[in-house]
Design a protein around this motif. Structure first.
Motif, PDB file in Angstrom:
ATOM      1  N   ALA A  70      48.802  35.075  34.158  1.00 57.27           N
ATOM      2  CA  ALA A  70      48.724  34.385  32.871  1.00 57.27           C
ATOM      3  C   ALA A  70      47.575  33.369  32.863  1.00 57.27           C
ATOM      4  O   ALA A  70      46.945  33.164  31.842  1.00 57.27           O
ATOM      5  CB  ALA A  70      50.051  33.708  32.564  1.00 57.27           C
ATOM      6  N   LEU A  71      47.309  32.758  34.020  1.00 60.91           N
ATOM      7  CA  LEU A  71      46.183  31.818  34.115  1.00 60.91           C
ATOM      8  C   LEU A  71      44.862  32.488  33.785  1.00 60.91           C
ATOM      9  O   LEU A  71      43.967  31.853  33.224  1.00 60.91           O
ATOM     10  CB  LEU A  71      46.088  31.244  35.535  1.00 60.91           C
ATOM     11  N   ASN A  72      44.736  33.749  34.147  1.00 60.95           N
ATOM     12  CA  ASN A  72      43.483  34.454  33.873  1.00 60.95           C
ATOM     13  C   ASN A  72      43.177  34.555  32.386  1.00 60.95           C
ATOM     14  O   ASN A  72      42.026  34.708  31.998  1.00 60.95           O
ATOM     15  CB  ASN A  72      43.495  35.842  34.504  1.00 60.95           C
ATOM     16  N   GLY A  73      44.200  34.429  31.546  1.00 58.61           N
ATOM     17  CA  GLY A  73      43.993  34.479  30.102  1.00 58.61           C
ATOM     18  C   GLY A  73      43.790  33.103  29.481  1.00 58.61           C
ATOM     19  O   GLY A  73      43.588  32.985  28.288  1.00 58.61           O
ATOM     20  N   LEU A  74      43.851  32.049  30.309  1.00 59.79           N
ATOM     21  CA  LEU A  74      43.689  30.689  29.807  1.00 59.79           C
ATOM     22  C   LEU A  74      42.223  30.387  29.571  1.00 59.79           C
ATOM     23  O   LEU A  74      41.392  30.596  30.453  1.00 59.79           O
ATOM     24  CB  LEU A  74      44.257  29.716  30.851  1.00 59.79           C
ATOM     25  N   LEU A  94      52.984  35.339  41.031  1.00 64.82           N
ATOM     26  CA  LEU A  94      52.077  36.395  40.598  1.00 64.82           C
ATOM     27  C   LEU A  94      51.960  36.411  39.075  1.00 64.82           C
ATOM     28  O   LEU A  94      50.857  36.468  38.527  1.00 64.82           O
ATOM     29  CB  LEU A  94      52.552  37.760  41.112  1.00 64.82           C
ATOM     30  N   ARG A  95      53.087  36.355  38.387  1.00 61.12           N
ATOM     31  CA  ARG A  95      53.068  36.391  36.919  1.00 61.12           C
ATOM     32  C   ARG A  95      52.300  35.202  36.336  1.00 61.12           C
ATOM     33  O   ARG A  95      51.509  35.355  35.417  1.00 61.12           O
ATOM     34  CB  ARG A  95      54.491  36.405  36.373  1.00 61.12           C
ATOM     35  N   VAL A  96      52.552  34.005  36.854  1.00 59.10           N
ATOM     36  CA  VAL A  96      51.881  32.824  36.300  1.00 59.10           C
ATOM     37  C   VAL A  96      50.384  32.843  36.639  1.00 59.10           C
ATOM     38  O   VAL A  96      49.558  32.421  35.834  1.00 59.10           O
ATOM     39  CB  VAL A  96      52.585  31.515  36.730  1.00 59.10           C
ATOM     40  N   ASN A  97      50.022  33.373  37.797  1.00 58.06           N
ATOM     41  CA  ASN A  97      48.597  33.472  38.131  1.00 58.06           C
ATOM     42  C   ASN A  97      47.883  34.482  37.233  1.00 58.06           C
ATOM     43  O   ASN A  97      46.738  34.265  36.837  1.00 58.06           O
ATOM     44  CB  ASN A  97      48.407  33.800  39.606  1.00 58.06           C
ATOM     45  N   ALA A 111      40.038  23.278  39.058  1.00 58.44           N
ATOM     46  CA  ALA A 111      39.288  24.441  39.553  1.00 58.44           C
ATOM     47  C   ALA A 111      38.926  25.403  38.429  1.00 58.44           C
ATOM     48  O   ALA A 111      37.908  26.091  38.499  1.00 58.44           O
ATOM     49  CB  ALA A 111      40.101  25.167  40.626  1.00 58.44           C
ATOM     50  N   ARG A 112      39.745  25.448  37.389  1.00 55.62           N
ATOM     51  CA  ARG A 112      39.497  26.362  36.272  1.00 55.62           C
ATOM     52  C   ARG A 112      38.727  25.714  35.130  1.00 55.62           C
ATOM     53  O   ARG A 112      38.306  26.391  34.203  1.00 55.62           O
ATOM     54  CB  ARG A 112      40.820  26.907  35.731  1.00 55.62           C
ATOM     55  N   GLU A 132      41.936  27.924  42.243  1.00 57.63           N
ATOM     56  CA  GLU A 132      42.212  28.142  40.823  1.00 57.63           C
ATOM     57  C   GLU A 132      43.514  28.895  40.581  1.00 57.63           C
ATOM     58  O   GLU A 132      43.844  29.228  39.432  1.00 57.63           O
ATOM     59  CB  GLU A 132      41.047  28.845  40.129  1.00 57.63           C
ATOM     60  N   TYR A 133      44.259  29.166  41.637  1.00 56.82           N
ATOM     61  CA  TYR A 133      45.549  29.852  41.509  1.00 56.82           C
ATOM     62  C   TYR A 133      46.662  29.005  42.116  1.00 56.82           C
ATOM     63  O   TYR A 133      46.429  28.203  43.021  1.00 56.82           O
ATOM     64  CB  TYR A 133      45.517  31.208  42.217  1.00 56.82           C
TER      65      TYR A 133
END
Length: 169
Positions: A160-164, A155-158, A123-124, A45-46
């Motif tokens: 940001a993914l957590n907020g998707l 790292l930054r984009v991963n 995955a998400r 998922e990352y």
């Protein structure tokens, strides 16, 4: 000692974030890494960074120094191709198959991120379009005209993914 203190004072005054290691914090204010040093994300998922010859260990930065004819390098390349699901239908971006000189490059090209978008979205449980939109918002040209191809900080984009949000299907 005075020189060191002068450099520290200058850094803290002019570029305080960089002087403190360019740390990245999560939503709870906890440090989760540095935007200057790659981390070994491996969960589907990352987004995954470039391969690292030093296993993302900042204390031993360096390349593999293996020649193109070395069987170990070929074996590692085959493993990377299998891990990335490279089947020949879509070319694997070079930065997903090769380590950087330091083994700690925190960026991948936007093309390399887009290559992984389908896996990350599945995955998400979100749409590929949502992931691609997030990538577009996080793409940057750190060297201006000297880096014509956009990159993303893994790292930054991963983070940001957590907020998707999840899709509703």
């Amino acid at each position: 000692v005075l020189y060191g203190l002068a450099v520290l004072a200058f850094g803290q005054t002019v570029v305080p974030a960089r002087a403190c290691g360019s740390l990245v914090f999560n939503e709870r204010g906890e440090p989760v890494g540095s935007e200057l040093i790659a981390q070994g994300f491996a969960r589907p998922e990352y987004f995954w960074p470039r391969p690292s010859a030093v296993d993302y260990n900042a204390s031993s930065a360096g390349g593999s120094n293996l020649s193109p004819t070395n069987p170990e390098l070929r074996s590692r390349a085959r493993g990377i191709l299998a891990k990335m699901g490279a089947d020949g239908r879509q070319p694997l971006p070079a930065d997903l198959a090769t380590a950087s000189g330091s083994g700690l490059d925190p960026h991948i090209t936007l093309a390399a991120a887009k290559y992984q978008a389908g896996r990350v979205a599945a995955a998400r449980g979100v749409s590929v379009e949502a992931v691609l939109e997030l990538l577009g918002k996080n793409a940057l040209h750190p060297g201006g005209v000297l880096t014509p191809e956009p990159v993303v900080n893994v790292l930054r984009v991963n983070l940001a993914l957590n907020g998707l949000g999840k899709r509703d299907d």
